[in-house]
Design a protein around this motif. Structure first.
Motif, PDB file in Angstrom:
ATOM      1  N   LEU A   1      14.059  -1.917   6.177  1.00 32.49           N
ATOM      2  CA  LEU A   1      12.979  -2.823   6.554  1.00 32.49           C
ATOM      3  C   LEU A   1      11.798  -2.579   5.630  1.00 32.49           C
ATOM      4  O   LEU A   1      11.359  -1.438   5.485  1.00 32.49           O
ATOM      5  CB  LEU A   1      12.575  -2.608   8.012  1.00 32.49           C
ATOM      6  N   CYS A   2      11.325  -3.635   5.003  1.00 36.04           N
ATOM      7  CA  CYS A   2      10.176  -3.541   4.110  1.00 36.04           C
ATOM      8  C   CYS A   2       9.083  -4.475   4.621  1.00 36.04           C
ATOM      9  O   CYS A   2       9.339  -5.653   4.866  1.00 36.04           O
ATOM     10  CB  CYS A   2      10.567  -3.921   2.684  1.00 36.04           C
ATOM     11  N   ALA A   3       7.876  -3.926   4.803  1.00 36.53           N
ATOM     12  CA  ALA A   3       6.749  -4.725   5.292  1.00 36.53           C
ATOM     13  C   ALA A   3       5.532  -4.482   4.421  1.00 36.53           C
ATOM     14  O   ALA A   3       5.320  -3.361   3.932  1.00 36.53           O
ATOM     15  CB  ALA A   3       6.436  -4.359   6.750  1.00 36.53           C
ATOM     16  N   ASP A   4       4.745  -5.532   4.200  1.00 34.83           N
ATOM     17  CA  ASP A   4       3.460  -5.348   3.530  1.00 34.83           C
ATOM     18  C   ASP A   4       2.464  -6.384   4.053  1.00 34.83           C
ATOM     19  O   ASP A   4       2.830  -7.332   4.752  1.00 34.83           O
ATOM     20  CB  ASP A   4       3.586  -5.385   2.002  1.00 34.83           C
ATOM     21  N   VAL A   5       1.201  -6.187   3.709  1.00 34.56           N
ATOM     22  CA  VAL A   5       0.123  -7.042   4.201  1.00 34.56           C
ATOM     23  C   VAL A   5      -0.046  -8.224   3.263  1.00 34.56           C
ATOM     24  O   VAL A   5      -0.159  -8.054   2.047  1.00 34.56           O
ATOM     25  CB  VAL A   5      -1.196  -6.258   4.317  1.00 34.56           C
ATOM     26  N   HIS A   6      -0.087  -9.420   3.835  1.00 33.96           N
ATOM     27  CA  HIS A   6      -0.323 -10.616   3.041  1.00 33.96           C
ATOM     28  C   HIS A   6      -1.806 -10.699   2.661  1.00 33.96           C
ATOM     29  O   HIS A   6      -2.688 -10.585   3.512  1.00 33.96           O
ATOM     30  CB  HIS A   6       0.066 -11.857   3.846  1.00 33.96           C
ATOM     31  N   GLY A   7      -2.077 -10.869   1.356  1.00 35.64           N
ATOM     32  CA  GLY A   7      -3.456 -10.990   0.900  1.00 35.64           C
ATOM     33  C   GLY A   7      -4.258  -9.709   1.052  1.00 35.64           C
ATOM     34  O   GLY A   7      -5.461  -9.748   1.329  1.00 35.64           O
ATOM     35  N   TYR A   8      -3.605  -8.575   0.832  1.00 35.41           N
ATOM     36  CA  TYR A   8      -4.276  -7.276   1.041  1.00 35.41           C
ATOM     37  C   TYR A   8      -5.474  -7.099   0.107  1.00 35.41           C
ATOM     38  O   TYR A   8      -6.550  -6.640   0.535  1.00 35.41           O
ATOM     39  CB  TYR A   8      -3.263  -6.146   0.830  1.00 35.41           C
ATOM     40  N   SER A   9      -5.318  -7.461  -1.155  1.00 39.54           N
ATOM     41  CA  SER A   9      -6.428  -7.296  -2.109  1.00 39.54           C
ATOM     42  C   SER A   9      -7.634  -8.137  -1.692  1.00 39.54           C
ATOM     43  O   SER A   9      -8.777  -7.693  -1.798  1.00 39.54           O
ATOM     44  CB  SER A   9      -5.972  -7.697  -3.519  1.00 39.54           C
ATOM     45  N   ARG A  10      -7.388  -9.343  -1.223  1.00 43.41           N
ATOM     46  CA  ARG A  10      -8.476 -10.210  -0.767  1.00 43.41           C
ATOM     47  C   ARG A  10      -9.193  -9.603   0.438  1.00 43.41           C
ATOM     48  O   ARG A  10     -10.432  -9.643   0.524  1.00 43.41           O
ATOM     49  CB  ARG A  10      -7.915 -11.589  -0.415  1.00 43.41           C
ATOM     50  N   LEU A  11      -8.421  -9.027   1.353  1.00 45.09           N
ATOM     51  CA  LEU A  11      -9.027  -8.406   2.528  1.00 45.09           C
ATOM     52  C   LEU A  11      -9.860  -7.183   2.142  1.00 45.09           C
ATOM     53  O   LEU A  11     -10.953  -6.965   2.686  1.00 45.09           O
ATOM     54  CB  LEU A  11      -7.933  -8.000   3.526  1.00 45.09           C
ATOM     55  N   MET A  12      -9.338  -6.403   1.201  1.00 43.25           N
ATOM     56  CA  MET A  12     -10.082  -5.218   0.754  1.00 43.25           C
ATOM     57  C   MET A  12     -11.372  -5.612   0.046  1.00 43.25           C
ATOM     58  O   MET A  12     -12.415  -4.950   0.191  1.00 43.25           O
ATOM     59  CB  MET A  12      -9.214  -4.371  -0.170  1.00 43.25           C
ATOM     60  N   GLU A  13     -11.317  -6.681  -0.730  1.00 43.52           N
ATOM     61  CA  GLU A  13     -12.514  -7.131  -1.436  1.00 43.52           C
ATOM     62  C   GLU A  13     -13.590  -7.598  -0.453  1.00 43.52           C
ATOM     63  O   GLU A  13     -14.788  -7.380  -0.677  1.00 43.52           O
ATOM     64  CB  GLU A  13     -12.141  -8.276  -2.386  1.00 43.52           C
ATOM     65  N   ALA A  14     -13.156  -8.207   0.649  1.00 42.04           N
ATOM     66  CA  ALA A  14     -14.117  -8.706   1.638  1.00 42.04           C
ATOM     67  C   ALA A  14     -14.703  -7.583   2.477  1.00 42.04           C
ATOM     68  O   ALA A  14     -15.897  -7.589   2.805  1.00 42.04           O
ATOM     69  CB  ALA A  14     -13.435  -9.733   2.534  1.00 42.04           C
ATOM     70  N   ASP A  15     -13.856  -6.596   2.842  1.00 44.44           N
ATOM     71  CA  ASP A  15     -14.326  -5.513   3.720  1.00 44.44           C
ATOM     72  C   ASP A  15     -13.379  -4.323   3.589  1.00 44.44           C
ATOM     73  O   ASP A  15     -12.367  -4.237   4.292  1.00 44.44           O
ATOM     74  CB  ASP A  15     -14.384  -6.002   5.168  1.00 44.44           C
ATOM     75  N   GLU A  16     -13.711  -3.394   2.707  1.00 44.85           N
ATOM     76  CA  GLU A  16     -12.828  -2.250   2.460  1.00 44.85           C
ATOM     77  C   GLU A  16     -12.674  -1.371   3.693  1.00 44.85           C
ATOM     78  O   GLU A  16     -11.558  -1.041   4.095  1.00 44.85           O
ATOM     79  CB  GLU A  16     -13.374  -1.415   1.297  1.00 44.85           C
ATOM     80  N   ALA A  17     -13.782  -0.982   4.289  1.00 40.01           N
ATOM     81  CA  ALA A  17     -13.736  -0.061   5.424  1.00 40.01           C
ATOM     82  C   ALA A  17     -13.022  -0.691   6.616  1.00 40.01           C
ATOM     83  O   ALA A  17     -12.154  -0.067   7.258  1.00 40.01           O
ATOM     84  CB  ALA A  17     -15.157   0.364   5.815  1.00 40.01           C
ATOM     85  N   GLY A  18     -13.368  -1.922   6.928  1.00 43.22           N
ATOM     86  CA  GLY A  18     -12.742  -2.587   8.067  1.00 43.22           C
ATOM     87  C   GLY A  18     -11.258  -2.815   7.848  1.00 43.22           C
ATOM     88  O   GLY A  18     -10.447  -2.652   8.761  1.00 43.22           O
ATOM     89  N   THR A  19     -10.875  -3.203   6.606  1.00 37.20           N
ATOM     90  CA  THR A  19      -9.463  -3.436   6.296  1.00 37.20           C
ATOM     91  C   THR A  19      -8.660  -2.157   6.403  1.00 37.20           C
ATOM     92  O   THR A  19      -7.547  -2.136   6.963  1.00 37.20           O
ATOM     93  CB  THR A  19      -9.314  -4.030   4.884  1.00 37.20           C
ATOM     94  N   LEU A  20      -9.202  -1.050   5.890  1.00 41.66           N
ATOM     95  CA  LEU A  20      -8.494   0.229   5.959  1.00 41.66           C
ATOM     96  C   LEU A  20      -8.328   0.694   7.401  1.00 41.66           C
ATOM     97  O   LEU A  20      -7.265   1.200   7.783  1.00 41.66           O
ATOM     98  CB  LEU A  20      -9.247   1.284   5.150  1.00 41.66           C
ATOM     99  N   GLU A  21      -9.358   0.498   8.206  1.00 43.48           N
ATOM    100  CA  GLU A  21      -9.265   0.879   9.621  1.00 43.48           C
ATOM    101  C   GLU A  21      -8.194   0.067  10.340  1.00 43.48           C
ATOM    102  O   GLU A  21      -7.393   0.606  11.114  1.00 43.48           O
ATOM    103  CB  GLU A  21     -10.620   0.674  10.302  1.00 43.48           C
ATOM    104  N   THR A  22      -8.161  -1.222  10.065  1.00 43.35           N
ATOM    105  CA  THR A  22      -7.152  -2.080  10.682  1.00 43.35           C
ATOM    106  C   THR A  22      -5.749  -1.706  10.219  1.00 43.35           C
ATOM    107  O   THR A  22      -4.799  -1.656  11.016  1.00 43.35           O
ATOM    108  CB  THR A  22      -7.425  -3.558  10.347  1.00 43.35           C
ATOM    109  N   LEU A  23      -5.608  -1.410   8.932  1.00 46.07           N
ATOM    110  CA  LEU A  23      -4.307  -1.025   8.392  1.00 46.07           C
ATOM    111  C   LEU A  23      -3.805   0.250   9.054  1.00 46.07           C
ATOM    112  O   LEU A  23      -2.618   0.354   9.406  1.00 46.07           O
ATOM    113  CB  LEU A  23      -4.402  -0.841   6.876  1.00 46.07           C
ATOM    114  N   ARG A  24      -4.679   1.229   9.238  1.00 48.54           N
ATOM    115  CA  ARG A  24      -4.271   2.478   9.893  1.00 48.54           C
ATOM    116  C   ARG A  24      -3.819   2.225  11.326  1.00 48.54           C
ATOM    117  O   ARG A  24      -2.831   2.803  11.787  1.00 48.54           O
ATOM    118  CB  ARG A  24      -5.434   3.469   9.862  1.00 48.54           C
ATOM    119  N   ARG A  25      -4.542   1.361  12.018  1.00 51.53           N
ATOM    120  CA  ARG A  25      -4.184   1.073  13.412  1.00 51.53           C
ATOM    121  C   ARG A  25      -2.816   0.396  13.483  1.00 51.53           C
ATOM    122  O   ARG A  25      -1.986   0.744  14.333  1.00 51.53           O
ATOM    123  CB  ARG A  25      -5.255   0.174  14.035  1.00 51.53           C
ATOM    124  N   TYR A  26      -2.572  -0.529  12.578  1.00 56.82           N
ATOM    125  CA  TYR A  26      -1.285  -1.226  12.600  1.00 56.82           C
ATOM    126  C   TYR A  26      -0.150  -0.312  12.154  1.00 56.82           C
ATOM    127  O   TYR A  26       0.973  -0.415  12.666  1.00 56.82           O
ATOM    128  CB  TYR A  26      -1.352  -2.467  11.708  1.00 56.82           C
TER     129      TYR A  26
END
Length: 263
Positions: A13-38
């Motif tokens: 099973l391979c999973a990744d985040v769609h539009g990860y770079s765009r999300l990081m550019e908009a909000d690095e801290a919030g995106t990383l926190e959400t990624l850890r939770r997921y």
């Protein structure tokens, strides 16, 4: 002498985040926190379905399962849980998931080879929040889970020979009433054509019923043992029946005259 490469058949099973770079550019801290939770939620679900996390890098997650059914069920639950959690004001984080059953090379706890690469390419074909599986995985699960499958056919894949893939349809997505093999599609046009064909067959069948009746009757009659003009009396009832049927058909099908003829 180099160690012999270990191989095994497994489900990746391979999973990744769609539009990860765009999300990081908009909000690095919030995106990383959400990624850890997921990721925590994904790891919990993988363990629940007797799988293991093989590797994580960037926004990707690679997991291995002994059972294809458990892998697909885990993927469905991952997408459902992420969808339920993601209700905040920031842009939603959506994962794409690819699943493949194939042969892999084993190096310690890591997996390599086409079995892994195909799962990664299938993930790229998935929609945000969606799941795409290979035909090898589909063969094992299509009649064991309460989800639908849409055949995507053979899609081009970077550095990988095309494989037939299937999109998993969950609640909230348009599911097919049945799964279709590659190249087959049920559309309103084909359904209409099928109905017209059936009607034509019925018309032809009805128009030829009397012929079939006569033919069956003739086939069941005993064949004459003697031949000759002095035995022609044996055939006259059959000839009369056949002549009567032909005349009735001719009179029924003859167009009516538009008026009386003048003398």
């Amino acid at each position: 002498m180099p160690d012999k490469v270990k191989r095994r058949l497994t489900t990746v099973l391979c999973a990744d985040v769609h539009g990860y770079s765009r999300l990081m550019e908009a909000d690095e801290a919030g995106t990383l926190e959400t990624l850890r939770r997921y990721r925590t939620a994904i790891a919990r679900l993988v363990e629940r379905h007797d799988g293991r996390i093989v590797n994580t890098w960037g926004d990707a997650v690679i997991a291995e399962f002994a059972s294809v059914v458990e892998a697909v069920q885990c993927a469905v639950e991952i997408q459902q849980e992420i969808s339920n959690q993601d209700s905040g004001p920031p842009p939603p984080m959506r994962f794409r998931i690819g699943i493949n059953l194939g042969d892999v090379m084993v190096d310690g706890s890591d997996l390599y080879g086409d079995g892994v690469n195909i799962a990664a390419r299938l993930q790229e074909l998935a929609e945000p929040g969606g799941i795409v599986i290979s035909s090898s995985a589909y063969d094992q699960v299509h009649n064991k889970l309460s989800v639908g499958f849409d055949c995507l056919g053979q899609r081009p894949m970077k550095n990988i020979a095309p494989v037939t893939s299937y999109r998993v349809t969950m609640s909230g997505q348009t599911a097919q009433a049945r799964s279709f093999p590659p190249g087959e599609r049920l559309t309103s046009q084909t359904a209409s054509a099928g109905s017209q064909t059936d009607a034509a067959h019925r018309d032809r069948s009805e128009s030829s019923n009397w012929m079939g009746f006569v033919s069956d009757g003739l086939a069941k009659l005993p064949r004459p043992i003697f031949t000759g003009m002095h035995k022609i009396w044996f055939h006259w009832p059959v000839a009369a029946l056949l002549f009567g049927a032909i005349m009735r058909t001719a009179l029924r099908d003859r167009p009516e005259s538009g008026g009386k003829s003048e003398r």
